[in-house]
Write a protein that holds these residues in place. Structure first.
Motif, PDB file in Angstrom:
ATOM      1  N   PRO A 106       3.935  -3.134   2.914  1.00 12.18           N
ATOM      2  CA  PRO A 106       3.042  -3.204   1.755  1.00 12.18           C
ATOM      3  C   PRO A 106       3.738  -2.845   0.448  1.00 12.18           C
ATOM      4  CG  PRO A 106       2.601  -1.229   3.031  1.00 12.18           C
ATOM      5  CD  PRO A 106       3.552  -2.056   3.838  1.00 12.18           C
ATOM      6  N   ASN A 107       4.943  -2.290   0.513  1.00 14.65           N
ATOM      7  CA  ASN A 107       5.714  -2.000  -0.702  1.00 14.65           C
ATOM      8  C   ASN A 107       6.524  -3.202  -1.174  1.00 14.65           C
ATOM      9  OD1 ASN A 107       7.375  -1.644   1.652  1.00 14.65           O
ATOM     10  ND2 ASN A 107       8.904  -0.605   0.417  1.00 14.65           N
ATOM     11  N   GLU A 108       6.273  -4.373  -0.574  1.00 13.60           N
ATOM     12  CA  GLU A 108       6.987  -5.595  -0.942  1.00 13.60           C
ATOM     13  C   GLU A 108       6.026  -6.665  -1.453  1.00 13.60           C
ATOM     14  OE1 GLU A 108      10.049  -5.931  -1.195  1.00 13.60           O
ATOM     15  OE2 GLU A 108      10.878  -4.299  -0.003  1.00 13.60           O
ATOM     16  N   GLN A 109       6.361  -7.281  -2.581  1.00 15.74           N
ATOM     17  CA  GLN A 109       5.521  -8.347  -3.124  1.00 15.74           C
ATOM     18  C   GLN A 109       5.453  -9.547  -2.201  1.00 15.74           C
ATOM     19  OE1 GLN A 109       6.807  -9.319  -7.084  1.00 15.74           O
ATOM     20  NE2 GLN A 109       6.193  -7.346  -7.942  1.00 15.74           N
ATOM     21  N   GLY A 110       6.527  -9.801  -1.470  1.00 16.82           N
ATOM     22  CA  GLY A 110       6.553 -10.957  -0.584  1.00 16.82           C
ATOM     23  C   GLY A 110       5.912 -10.717   0.767  1.00 16.82           C
ATOM     24  N   GLN A 111       5.414  -9.501   1.015  1.00 15.68           N
ATOM     25  CA  GLN A 111       4.806  -9.191   2.306  1.00 15.68           C
ATOM     26  C   GLN A 111       3.344  -8.777   2.089  1.00 15.68           C
ATOM     27  OE1 GLN A 111       6.357  -9.965   5.166  1.00 15.68           O
ATOM     28  NE2 GLN A 111       7.954 -10.811   3.842  1.00 15.68           N
ATOM     29  N   SER A 112       2.847  -7.719   2.737  1.00 11.42           N
ATOM     30  CA  SER A 112       1.413  -7.451   2.612  1.00 11.42           C
ATOM     31  C   SER A 112       1.029  -6.916   1.236  1.00 11.42           C
ATOM     32  CB  SER A 112       0.944  -6.501   3.712  1.00 11.42           C
ATOM     33  OG  SER A 112       1.559  -5.239   3.624  1.00 11.42           O
ATOM     34  N   ASN A 113       1.968  -6.341   0.484  1.00  7.21           N
ATOM     35  CA  ASN A 113       1.857  -6.135  -0.954  1.00  7.21           C
ATOM     36  C   ASN A 113       0.538  -5.494  -1.396  1.00  7.21           C
ATOM     37  OD1 ASN A 113       2.515  -6.243  -3.682  1.00  7.21           O
ATOM     38  ND2 ASN A 113       1.705  -8.303  -3.941  1.00  7.21           N
ATOM     39  N   MET A 114       0.426  -4.190  -1.232  1.00  7.51           N
ATOM     40  CA  MET A 114      -0.765  -3.494  -1.727  1.00  7.51           C
ATOM     41  C   MET A 114      -0.384  -2.085  -2.164  1.00  7.51           C
ATOM     42  SD  MET A 114      -2.833  -2.764   1.842  1.00  7.51           S
ATOM     43  CE  MET A 114      -2.302  -4.231   2.730  1.00  7.51           C
ATOM     44  N   ASP A 115      -1.193  -1.512  -3.010  1.00  5.96           N
ATOM     45  CA  ASP A 115      -0.909  -0.153  -3.456  1.00  5.96           C
ATOM     46  C   ASP A 115      -1.355   0.835  -2.382  1.00  5.96           C
ATOM     47  OD1 ASP A 115      -3.756   0.943  -4.133  1.00  5.96           O
ATOM     48  OD2 ASP A 115      -3.660  -0.989  -5.164  1.00  5.96           O
ATOM     49  N   PRO A 116      -0.826   2.049  -2.401  1.00  9.27           N
ATOM     50  CA  PRO A 116      -1.139   3.024  -1.358  1.00  9.27           C
ATOM     51  C   PRO A 116      -2.623   3.350  -1.249  1.00  9.27           C
ATOM     52  CG  PRO A 116       0.779   3.740  -2.610  1.00  9.27           C
ATOM     53  CD  PRO A 116       0.210   2.570  -3.335  1.00  9.27           C
ATOM     54  N   GLN A 117      -3.342   3.356  -2.360  1.00  6.18           N
ATOM     55  CA  GLN A 117      -4.760   3.695  -2.334  1.00  6.18           C
ATOM     56  C   GLN A 117      -5.580   2.608  -1.643  1.00  6.18           C
ATOM     57  OE1 GLN A 117      -2.761   3.875  -5.154  1.00  6.18           O
ATOM     58  NE2 GLN A 117      -2.460   6.078  -4.861  1.00  6.18           N
ATOM     59  N   THR A 118      -5.251   1.347  -1.920  1.00  9.54           N
ATOM     60  CA  THR A 118      -5.923   0.244  -1.233  1.00  9.54           C
ATOM     61  C   THR A 118      -5.629   0.289   0.257  1.00  9.54           C
ATOM     62  OG1 THR A 118      -5.846  -1.172  -3.187  1.00  9.54           O
ATOM     63  CG2 THR A 118      -6.115  -2.264  -1.062  1.00  9.54           C
ATOM     64  N   ALA A 119      -4.361   0.541   0.585  1.00 11.34           N
ATOM     65  CA  ALA A 119      -3.972   0.620   1.991  1.00 11.34           C
ATOM     66  C   ALA A 119      -4.711   1.745   2.701  1.00 11.34           C
ATOM     67  CB  ALA A 119      -2.459   0.820   2.112  1.00 11.34           C
ATOM     68  N   ALA A 120      -4.868   2.891   2.043  1.00 10.64           N
ATOM     69  CA  ALA A 120      -5.573   4.022   2.649  1.00 10.64           C
ATOM     70  C   ALA A 120      -7.037   3.688   2.894  1.00 10.64           C
ATOM     71  CB  ALA A 120      -5.445   5.251   1.754  1.00 10.64           C
ATOM     72  N   SER A 121      -7.657   3.003   1.938  1.00 11.59           N
ATOM     73  CA  SER A 121      -9.058   2.611   2.102  1.00 11.59           C
ATOM     74  C   SER A 121      -9.229   1.657   3.279  1.00 11.59           C
ATOM     75  CB  SER A 121      -9.559   1.961   0.810  1.00 11.59           C
ATOM     76  OG  SER A 121     -10.891   1.511   0.955  1.00 11.59           O
ATOM     77  N   LEU A 122      -8.344   0.668   3.380  1.00 14.43           N
ATOM     78  CA  LEU A 122      -8.417  -0.287   4.492  1.00 14.43           C
ATOM     79  C   LEU A 122      -8.108   0.390   5.818  1.00 14.43           C
ATOM     80  CD1 LEU A 122      -6.702  -3.369   2.828  1.00 14.43           C
ATOM     81  CD2 LEU A 122      -9.120  -3.136   3.424  1.00 14.43           C
TER      82      LEU A 122
END
Length: 370
Positions: A203-219
């Motif tokens: 998720p720290n890559e634009q070319g991959q799942s690409n999301m900020d830590p807060q969004t990732a935590a919510s999901l």
């Protein structure tokens, strides 16, 4: 006049042939963009991660004729489930019990059913996992030994032979898109689908799942955390080895207050074993979790020269030894078991064009190091 009529008839037949003939195919139409980037393999692994747009595998440019260096042990020649090679080292050393995450929750805390993973998982000599890119290909049996415990496919599609062969399947919620989440939730209703849920892919890559830590935590709280009640262990989002990964993970752990994270998932690509060792050690010191290294290869994405065959075998020898001798390394999945590494130096191939392991593949699945 008759000649004119004949020409008209021939023209009509040609039009019909074009109209009803087979549609042309274009390999580029599958949407697999390949980019040369510092931040790992980018869309290199698109083929293996998105089965809805799967490219047809091409024969490998590397063959099993590549010979291991003198630093490797001789590998047994049979590796199928029916004739697995015996372990070259006793599988008695268990992993560290240190598994508390920075969320303040223990990875082994109560609240879920008993973990169904194989009793061999994480033990010395049983730390190899298969990053599998070949779907239901029958060659999967050629990569199962007592040393190879887990298997994952960058999604929820479990190979049809995985259970019978004794693999622990690790389903993944790849990213945040609705179709990925829907497929994940539907698959997770299947009893005994797997043993460990893998978090988001780079998720720290634009070319991959690409999301900020807060969004990732919510999901995570919505879709991954509840799977503990089904008996799954949970592995963090998988960081690429871009320097921003450690800060991303620290922010994710802070945002995911109250979450249960059992393992740290990581990826790594470079051309130095010492760098790999430092990278893994730094993450373990920071996060304090056992590590699943779910992608790694002796691969240069920084514009420099690629490793030669001897260097790759030496690198793998040192890596396998380090994994076995390090309690907090639970498993490592070399990239990758597929016919074409989609942009990664093909000397890293573990699978030959005929589906069998390359010499490097035999070294890995038999955990052969000096």
């Amino acid at each position: 006049m008759s000649k004119l009529l004949n020409l008209v008839a021939l023209s009509s037949l040609a039009v019909l042939a074009v109209t009803f003939g087979p549609a042309s195919t274009n390999a580029l139409s599958t949407g697999h963009a390949h980019v040369n980037r510092h931040f790992e393999h980018g869309a290199i692994a698109k083929k293996k991660r998105d089965t809805s747009k799967r490219c047809k595998a091409r024969p490998s440019t590397s063959s099993s004729s590549v010979k291991p260096t003198s630093t490797t042990k001789a590998a047994p020649t049979t590796t199928s489930a029916a004739s697995q090679a015996p372990s070259t080292k006793p599988a008695t050393k268990t992993t560290s019990s240190k598994s508390s995450s920075s969320t303040g929750q223990s990875g082994g805390s109560s609240g879920g059913a008993a973990h169904p993973a194989s009793g061999k998982f994480g033990q010395t000599g049983s730390k190899i996992c298969a990053a599998w890119g070949d779907g239901n290909d029958a060659s999967i049996s050629k990569f199962k030994t007592d040393h190879v415990v887990g298997i994952y496919t960058w999604g929820v599609d479990k190979p049809s032979q995985a259970d019978a062969l004794g693999y622990d399947f690790w389903p993944m919620l790849w990213g945040s898109s609705g179709d990925k989440i829907d497929a994940f939730e539907k698959a997770m209703q299947t009893p005994n689908l797997g043993t460990i849920v893998l978090g988001f892919n780079e998720p720290n890559e634009q070319g991959q799942s690409n999301m900020d830590p807060q969004t990732a935590a919510s999901l995570w709280k919505q879709h991954i955390e509840p799977k503990r009640n089904q008996g799954y262990k949970l592995c963090s989002p998988a960081m690429s080895s871009r320097p921003n990964g450690q800060q991303w993970m620290a922010d994710f752990m802070k945002a995911c207050d109250g979450c249960h994270v059992d393992y740290q998932c990581l990826h790594w690509y470079d051309t130095s074993f010492d760098k790999l060792k430092t990278y893994l050690t730094d993450y373990h010191n920071q996060i304090g979790l056992p590590i699943l290294l779910t992608e790694f290869a002796d691969q240069n994405f920084n514009g420099g020269p690629q490793a030669n065959s001897d260097s790759i075998f030496s690198f793998m020898n040192d890596a396998l030894k380090f994994f076995d001798e390090t309690d907090w390394i639970l498993a490592a999945c070399p990239f990758g078991i597929m016919h074409d590494l989609q942009g990664v130096n093909t000397l890293n191939l573990l699978q030959a064009s005929d589906g069998s392991p390359t010499d490097l593949g035999y070294m890995v699945i038999n955990d052969s190091w000096n």
